[in-house]
Design a protein around this motif. Structure first.
Motif, short mmCIF file in Angstrom:
data_model
loop_
_atom_site.label_atom_id
_atom_site.label_comp_id
_atom_site.label_asym_id
_atom_site.label_seq_id
_atom_site.Cartn_x
_atom_site.Cartn_y
_atom_site.Cartn_z
N PRO A 48 0.79 -1.24 0.00
CA PRO A 48 0.00 0.00 0.00
C PRO A 48 0.82 1.28 0.00
N TYR A 49 2.12 1.20 0.27
CA TYR A 49 2.91 2.43 0.40
C TYR A 49 3.05 3.14 -0.95
N VAL A 50 2.81 4.45 -0.96
CA VAL A 50 3.02 5.31 -2.12
C VAL A 50 3.90 6.46 -1.67
N PRO A 51 5.07 6.67 -2.28
CA PRO A 51 5.95 7.77 -1.84
C PRO A 51 5.30 9.12 -2.10
N PRO A 52 5.65 10.12 -1.33
CA PRO A 52 5.06 11.45 -1.55
C PRO A 52 5.44 12.01 -2.93
N ALA A 53 4.55 12.81 -3.49
CA ALA A 53 4.73 13.29 -4.87
C ALA A 53 5.68 14.46 -4.98
N THR A 54 5.93 15.16 -3.92
CA THR A 54 6.74 16.40 -3.99
C THR A 54 8.23 16.07 -3.95
N PHE A 55 8.74 15.55 -5.06
CA PHE A 55 10.17 15.22 -5.16
C PHE A 55 10.71 15.90 -6.41
N ALA A 56 11.83 16.60 -6.28
CA ALA A 56 12.46 17.27 -7.42
C ALA A 56 13.96 17.06 -7.37
N ALA A 57 14.56 16.82 -8.54
CA ALA A 57 16.00 16.59 -8.64
C ALA A 57 16.45 17.04 -10.02
N PRO A 58 17.78 17.16 -10.24
CA PRO A 58 18.25 17.62 -11.57
C PRO A 58 17.78 16.75 -12.72
N GLN A 59 17.75 15.43 -12.52
CA GLN A 59 17.37 14.55 -13.62
C GLN A 59 15.92 14.10 -13.47
N PRO A 60 15.18 14.01 -14.59
CA PRO A 60 13.79 13.54 -14.53
C PRO A 60 13.72 12.11 -14.02
#
Length: 397
Positions: free
Chosen positions: A12-24
């Motif tokens: 059931p675990y879904v990581p949070p959506a607010t992730f940003a990094a240099p590479q897509p």
């Protein structure tokens, strides 16, 4: 309570959506989940509004397509497994039995091979035209001509045509134009807007294997256009042919693409320096590099690429006819830093000898040269080391 094996699959675990990094992010998928049946039925694979199946796109492939469209000044882009697949996609999308395609005489060889093979088998005819003579193109256009290929610079011969004149000839007759833009890479000139004129080709294909990859380790191609109608036709053929690309390769392209302008300029600088040096060597009868004033089509290159002053990292040389094929082969074999290999745009310099007689038989009849031709792809090594390598190999001829 589910068993562990089931829980591992349906966790059931879904990581949070607010992730940003240099590479897509890298999304590898054939199957794509839908929230419900209504969502499944509402999804349209022909647009980027949502996802239907991995073959039709993921966030990773959509990101690369959008960036490549921007690079070439287009609005729509499709990815295919190679540069030749990009050429094939255009031909299969717009040609049918009874149609004719015109190809420049100095074009990329496999484009001609496709015309004499599969296209001929499907009842599609082709003719070669003199890439350096717009009047010859105009004379060869017929009522059956549906597509004209253009290429700058010419594959192997490096002649630079008057692209705007060729395109204008086709536009006046209502014939579609497609450009092999692998040499220009979206950097040397704008394929859809020659010198800010608002005029350009209808379609640009690009072997991403070369400069966008930059590593000599990826096979991929792209087809870019500004015309939504043309894109829809291409997209339908793309789906029916089942062309897909590995997302790992897309990840590599996304990582390499930000440095393409820097790498392209570095290849260009070294190639010009070495081409100029070889131009003064007594063993060489002719250096074919668009930026050299005595190279065929230099004025056309200057007119189209003068604003950027870019000319890629490729050039060819014609050895003086007093040198035999065996001597030129010995020169190539004696090179230590230049490796024998096809393709270009990677970090390692490459060399390939070509038989001018065979090239003349393939359609470049106007060629006056008699000596053996050798094409160089300049990598990212130190230019002085490359010059020393050329010098010692010339001495061994």
């Amino acid at each position: 309570m589910s068993k562990p094996s089931t829980t591992l699959i349906h966790h059931p675990y879904v990581p949070p959506a607010t992730f940003a990094a240099p590479q897509p992010g890298v999304f590898k998928a054939s199957t794509v989940f839908f929230a419900d049946v209504a969502a499944m039925r509402a999804r349209d694979w022909r647009t980027k509004a949502g996802y239907t199946y991995g073959l039709h796109g993921t966030p990773t492939t959509f990101t690369l397509e959008e960036r490549l469209a921007t690079l070439e000044g287009g609005t729509e882009c499709l990815l295919v497994p190679s540069g030749l697949a990009a050429i094939s996609l255009v031909s299969f999308a717009f040609l049918k039995t009874g149609d004719e395609v015109l190809i420049p005489d100095n074009a990329y060889g496999p484009n001609k091979a496709l015309a004499t093979g599969e296209l001929a088998n499907f009842g599609i005819t082709h003719r070669l035209y003199d890439a350096m003579n717009p009047a010859d193109l105009a004379a060869k256009l017929s009522d059956r001509t549906r597509l004209v290929w253009v290429e700058a610079a010419g594959s192997v011969t490096m002649e630079f045509p008057d692209l705007p004149a060729l395109v204008n000839v086709c536009r006046a007759r209502g014939v579609m134009t497609a450009l092999d833009n692998t040499w220009g890479a979206g950097l040397a000139f704008a394929p859809f807007d020659f010198n800010g004129s608002g005029q350009g080709v209808d379609i640009s294909v690009h072997a991403l294997t070369k400069y966008p990859s930059g590593g000599g380790d990826v096979l991929m191609g792209s087809v870019v256009t500004r015309d939504e109608r043309l894109h829809r036709a291409l997209k339908l053929t793309h789906m029916r042919m089942g062309w897909g690309i590995g997302v790992g390769d897309v990840e590599t392209l996304l990582r390499s693409l930000p440095s393409i302008a820097l790498r392209y300029a570095a290849h260009d600088r070294s190639a010009r320096e070495l081409a100029g040096w070889l131009n003064g060597c007594e063993e060489i009868a002719q250096v074919l590099h668009p930026a050299l004033e005595d190279s065929p089509g230099h004025t056309h290159w200057r007119a189209l690429c003068g604003a950027t002053d870019l000319a890629a990292g490729l050039f060819s040389v014609v050895f003086d006819e007093r040198y035999s094929t065996e001597q030129v082969d010995r020169f190539c074999d004696s090179l230590r830093l230049f490796r024998l290999g096809y393709s270009w745009g990677g970090p390692i310099s490459l060399v390939v000898p070509y038989d001018i007689g065979l090239m003349r038989d393939a359609g470049v009849a106007r060629w006056p040269y008699k000596g053996t031709l050798v094409r160089f792809s300049i990598g990212l090594e130190d230019v002085e080391d490359l010059r020393a390598d050329l010098q010692q190999a010339l001495a061994r001829m």
